[in-house]
Design a protein around this motif. Structure first.
Motif, PDB file in Angstrom:
ATOM      1  N   UNK A 149       1.060  -1.028   0.056  1.00  0.00           N
ATOM      2  CA  UNK A 149       0.232   0.084   0.154  1.00  0.00           C
ATOM      3  C   UNK A 149       0.754   1.447   0.212  1.00  0.00           C
ATOM      4  N   UNK A 150       1.888   1.069   0.315  1.00  0.00           N
ATOM      5  CA  UNK A 150       2.855   2.639  -0.021  1.00  0.00           C
ATOM      6  C   UNK A 150       2.989   2.819  -1.057  1.00  0.00           C
ATOM      7  N   UNK A 151       3.409   4.203  -1.528  1.00  0.00           N
ATOM      8  CA  UNK A 151       3.265   4.584  -2.945  1.00  0.00           C
ATOM      9  C   UNK A 151       4.824   5.132  -2.367  1.00  0.00           C
ATOM     10  N   UNK A 152       6.019   5.990  -2.999  1.00  0.00           N
ATOM     11  CA  UNK A 152       6.989   6.044  -3.235  1.00  0.00           C
ATOM     12  C   UNK A 152       7.659   5.450  -4.611  1.00  0.00           C
ATOM     13  N   UNK A 153       8.662   7.526  -4.624  1.00  0.00           N
ATOM     14  CA  UNK A 153       9.432   7.506  -5.756  1.00  0.00           C
ATOM     15  C   UNK A 153      10.651   6.897  -5.292  1.00  0.00           C
ATOM     16  N   UNK A 154      11.042   6.184  -6.217  1.00  0.00           N
ATOM     17  CA  UNK A 154      12.441   4.824  -6.851  1.00  0.00           C
ATOM     18  C   UNK A 154      12.996   4.778  -7.399  1.00  0.00           C
ATOM     19  N   UNK A 155      14.190   4.340  -7.694  1.00  0.00           N
ATOM     20  CA  UNK A 155      15.320   3.961  -8.897  1.00  0.00           C
ATOM     21  C   UNK A 155      15.023   3.061  -8.675  1.00  0.00           C
ATOM     22  N   UNK A 156      15.393   2.770 -10.657  1.00  0.00           N
ATOM     23  CA  UNK A 156      15.965   0.489 -11.091  1.00  0.00           C
ATOM     24  C   UNK A 156      17.609   1.579 -11.125  1.00  0.00           C
ATOM     25  N   UNK A 157      17.501   0.186 -10.699  1.00  0.00           N
ATOM     26  CA  UNK A 157      18.916  -0.551 -11.156  1.00  0.00           C
ATOM     27  C   UNK A 157      19.272  -2.388 -10.960  1.00  0.00           C
ATOM     28  N   UNK A 158      20.006  -2.100 -12.239  1.00  0.00           N
ATOM     29  CA  UNK A 158      19.636  -3.593 -13.359  1.00  0.00           C
ATOM     30  C   UNK A 158      21.082  -4.146 -13.160  1.00  0.00           C
ATOM     31  N   UNK A 159      21.681  -4.571 -11.729  1.00  0.00           N
ATOM     32  CA  UNK A 159      23.061  -5.350 -11.517  1.00  0.00           C
ATOM     33  C   UNK A 159      23.821  -6.309 -12.533  1.00  0.00           C
ATOM     34  N   UNK A 160      22.683  -6.922 -13.417  1.00  0.00           N
ATOM     35  CA  UNK A 160      23.556  -7.973 -14.164  1.00  0.00           C
ATOM     36  C   UNK A 160      23.907  -7.113 -15.930  1.00  0.00           C
ATOM     37  N   UNK A 161      24.736  -7.896 -16.360  1.00  0.00           N
ATOM     38  CA  UNK A 161      25.888  -7.201 -17.659  1.00  0.00           C
ATOM     39  C   UNK A 161      24.674  -8.689 -18.259  1.00  0.00           C
ATOM     40  N   UNK A 162      23.944  -7.735 -19.791  1.00  0.00           N
ATOM     41  CA  UNK A 162      23.492  -7.650 -20.281  1.00  0.00           C
ATOM     42  C   UNK A 162      23.885  -8.419 -22.396  1.00  0.00           C
ATOM     43  N   UNK A 163      23.297  -8.826 -22.722  1.00  0.00           N
ATOM     44  CA  UNK A 163      24.200  -9.193 -24.427  1.00  0.00           C
ATOM     45  C   UNK A 163      23.087  -8.703 -25.167  1.00  0.00           C
ATOM     46  N   UNK A 164      24.099  -7.512 -26.160  1.00  0.00           N
ATOM     47  CA  UNK A 164      22.441  -7.316 -27.178  1.00  0.00           C
ATOM     48  C   UNK A 164      22.697  -8.432 -28.044  1.00  0.00           C
ATOM     49  N   UNK A 165      20.804  -8.489 -28.705  1.00  0.00           N
ATOM     50  CA  UNK A 165      20.984  -9.361 -29.401  1.00  0.00           C
ATOM     51  C   UNK A 165      20.376 -10.513 -28.348  1.00  0.00           C
ATOM     52  N   UNK A 166      20.495 -10.448 -27.571  1.00  0.00           N
ATOM     53  CA  UNK A 166      20.376 -11.847 -26.416  1.00  0.00           C
ATOM     54  C   UNK A 166      19.336 -11.675 -24.956  1.00  0.00           C
ATOM     55  N   UNK A 167      19.482 -10.961 -24.722  1.00  0.00           N
ATOM     56  CA  UNK A 167      19.048  -9.859 -23.313  1.00  0.00           C
ATOM     57  C   UNK A 167      17.961  -8.850 -23.768  1.00  0.00           C
ATOM     58  N   UNK A 168      18.888  -8.050 -24.788  1.00  0.00           N
ATOM     59  CA  UNK A 168      18.655  -7.261 -25.153  1.00  0.00           C
ATOM     60  C   UNK A 168      17.993  -6.952 -26.743  1.00  0.00           C
ATOM     61  N   UNK A 169      16.358  -7.378 -26.539  1.00  0.00           N
ATOM     62  CA  UNK A 169      16.079  -7.568 -28.217  1.00  0.00           C
ATOM     63  C   UNK A 169      15.151  -6.515 -28.228  1.00  0.00           C
ATOM     64  N   UNK A 170      14.693  -5.935 -29.923  1.00  0.00           N
ATOM     65  CA  UNK A 170      14.036  -5.483 -30.542  1.00  0.00           C
ATOM     66  C   UNK A 170      12.727  -5.210 -30.187  1.00  0.00           C
ATOM     67  N   UNK A 171      11.956  -4.696 -30.012  1.00  0.00           N
ATOM     68  CA  UNK A 171      10.334  -4.930 -29.811  1.00  0.00           C
ATOM     69  C   UNK A 171       9.428  -4.163 -30.603  1.00  0.00           C
ATOM     70  N   UNK A 172       8.055  -4.356 -30.106  1.00  0.00           N
ATOM     71  CA  UNK A 172       7.180  -3.672 -31.173  1.00  0.00           C
ATOM     72  C   UNK A 172       6.833  -2.446 -30.352  1.00  0.00           C
ATOM     73  N   UNK A 173       6.925  -1.015 -31.118  1.00  0.00           N
ATOM     74  CA  UNK A 173       7.074  -0.272 -30.804  1.00  0.00           C
ATOM     75  C   UNK A 173       5.500  -0.118 -29.671  1.00  0.00           C
TER      76      UNK A 173
END
Length: 126
Positions: free
Chosen positions: A37-61
């Motif tokens: 129920x708590x509303x918060x202002x936050x920032x996200x961090x992605x700690x993993x190392x990503x591979x382009x074209x594997x973990x990061x892929x084009x998506x439909x607009x």
């Protein structure tokens, strides 16, 4: 980004949340616990190392989105930039999420989807 905590997860400090751009889960990294129920202002961090074209892929607009698919969190947004050192920036709603990546170049300014198992959530001190 503004989120509302909906429930606690089974892992230590894991929380489920809703935001204007979807629903997700992550690990709360604040100094005090949060309650549903708590509303918060936050920032996200992605700690993993990503591979382009594997973990990061084009998506439909379309709309930016956060969603959960099994054990993975899917983040869909605009690929703002990838610097020479592999630091990338994903625009999700009004905010930017920074991440580290390797691999073949990708076109900037397009819609991409990042799949991750780890999303760290930090409170923003206003």
């Amino acid at each position: 980004m503004k989120i509302t905590v909906t429930r606690q997860g089974i892992r230590k400090n894991e929380v489920y949340f809703t935001a204007d751009c979807g629903e997700g889960k992550g690990i709360w990294c604040g100094s005090t616990p949060v309650l549903p129920g708590e509303a918060l202002e936050v920032e996200f961090e992605l700690p993993a190392l990503f591979m382009r074209w594997v973990d990061i892929v084009p998506a439909a607009p379309g709309g930016n989105a956060i969603r959960v698919d099994g054990e993975q969190i899917l983040l869909t947004g605009i690929l703002e930039n990838i610097e020479e050192d592999g630091t990338g920036y994903l625009r999700l709603g009004n905010g930017l999420i920074m991440f580290e990546c390797l691999g073949e170049p990708m076109a900037l300014g397009g819609c991409v989807e990042i799949r991750t198992r780890e999303l760290m959530i930090y409170p923003v001190n206003l």
